[in-house]
Design a protein around this motif. Sequence first.
Motif, PDB file in Angstrom:
ATOM      1  N   ILE A  76      56.192  73.064  23.034  1.00  0.00           N
ATOM      2  CA  ILE A  76      56.276  71.333  23.166  1.00  0.00           C
ATOM      3  C   ILE A  76      55.400  71.102  24.235  1.00  0.00           C
ATOM      4  N   THR A  77      55.085  71.588  25.489  1.00  0.00           N
ATOM      5  CA  THR A  77      54.565  71.437  26.285  1.00  0.00           C
ATOM      6  C   THR A  77      52.957  71.510  26.173  1.00  0.00           C
ATOM      7  N   GLY A  78      52.685  72.524  25.466  1.00  0.00           N
ATOM      8  CA  GLY A  78      51.165  72.925  25.132  1.00  0.00           C
ATOM      9  C   GLY A  78      50.733  71.710  24.110  1.00  0.00           C
ATOM     10  N   HIS A  79      51.521  71.039  23.090  1.00  0.00           N
ATOM     11  CA  HIS A  79      51.125  69.952  22.343  1.00  0.00           C
ATOM     12  C   HIS A  79      50.923  68.716  23.298  1.00  0.00           C
ATOM     13  N   MET A  80      51.813  68.414  24.120  1.00  0.00           N
ATOM     14  CA  MET A  80      51.658  67.448  25.155  1.00  0.00           C
ATOM     15  C   MET A  80      50.486  67.568  25.781  1.00  0.00           C
ATOM     16  N   ALA A  81      49.963  68.758  26.447  1.00  0.00           N
ATOM     17  CA  ALA A  81      48.918  68.908  27.282  1.00  0.00           C
ATOM     18  C   ALA A  81      47.823  68.873  26.183  1.00  0.00           C
ATOM     19  N   ALA A 108      46.304  75.479  27.619  1.00  0.00           N
ATOM     20  CA  ALA A 108      47.261  74.792  26.668  1.00  0.00           C
ATOM     21  C   ALA A 108      47.168  75.440  25.262  1.00  0.00           C
ATOM     22  N   LEU A 109      46.186  75.877  24.788  1.00  0.00           N
ATOM     23  CA  LEU A 109      45.958  76.630  23.206  1.00  0.00           C
ATOM     24  C   LEU A 109      46.708  78.085  23.557  1.00  0.00           C
ATOM     25  N   ALA A 110      46.550  78.897  24.593  1.00  0.00           N
ATOM     26  CA  ALA A 110      46.963  79.990  24.934  1.00  0.00           C
ATOM     27  C   ALA A 110      48.738  79.892  24.763  1.00  0.00           C
ATOM     28  N   GLY A 111      49.158  79.072  25.404  1.00  0.00           N
ATOM     29  CA  GLY A 111      50.409  78.718  25.449  1.00  0.00           C
ATOM     30  C   GLY A 111      51.099  78.293  24.347  1.00  0.00           C
ATOM     31  N   LEU A 112      50.481  77.401  23.538  1.00  0.00           N
ATOM     32  CA  LEU A 112      50.717  77.321  21.978  1.00  0.00           C
ATOM     33  C   LEU A 112      50.701  78.690  21.368  1.00  0.00           C
ATOM     34  N   ILE A 113      49.865  79.309  21.169  1.00  0.00           N
ATOM     35  CA  ILE A 113      49.664  80.676  20.489  1.00  0.00           C
ATOM     36  C   ILE A 113      50.757  81.654  20.760  1.00  0.00           C
TER      37      ILE A 113
END
Length: 151
Positions: free
Chosen positions: A85-90, A105-110
Amino acid sequence: MTNPYQPPQGEQPQYQSPQQPYQQPVQPYAPPPYQQPAYGQQPGYGQQPGYGYPVAPPTNTLAIVSLVSSLATLVLGVTAIAGVITGHMALGQIKRTGEGGRGMALAGLIIGYVFVGFTVLAILFFVIAMVLGLAVPFLALLGTNGELGTA
């Protein structure tokens, strides 16, 4: 003895040149008038040349939170959803403001999506195991020909 470099008395030397007389060039603009600096300010001496590396934009805080919460899933086990969720917001904020931290942010999403996927697979595995675990004794009750209680 007379000085050979002085003109004789009573005569003015005549200089004749075959060229036209020298004229001053016309200036295209006048320099700006001097202005007194305001009280408390130093007069400006021009910009000093910049050296070194350019200043990087600040890193988005939500990108850091996304990466940390996704990696914290290894220890806590439930923070991957917060990382997604925070990755998409970032990523939305970075696109809007031009801040740094897109890679985080991309690393957190993946990482978050990978852990969410592993969690869903683990839950499916346990649900199927429970269904099969309950189904095996029920199939034993059915017997070999499908009739209840003849086994």
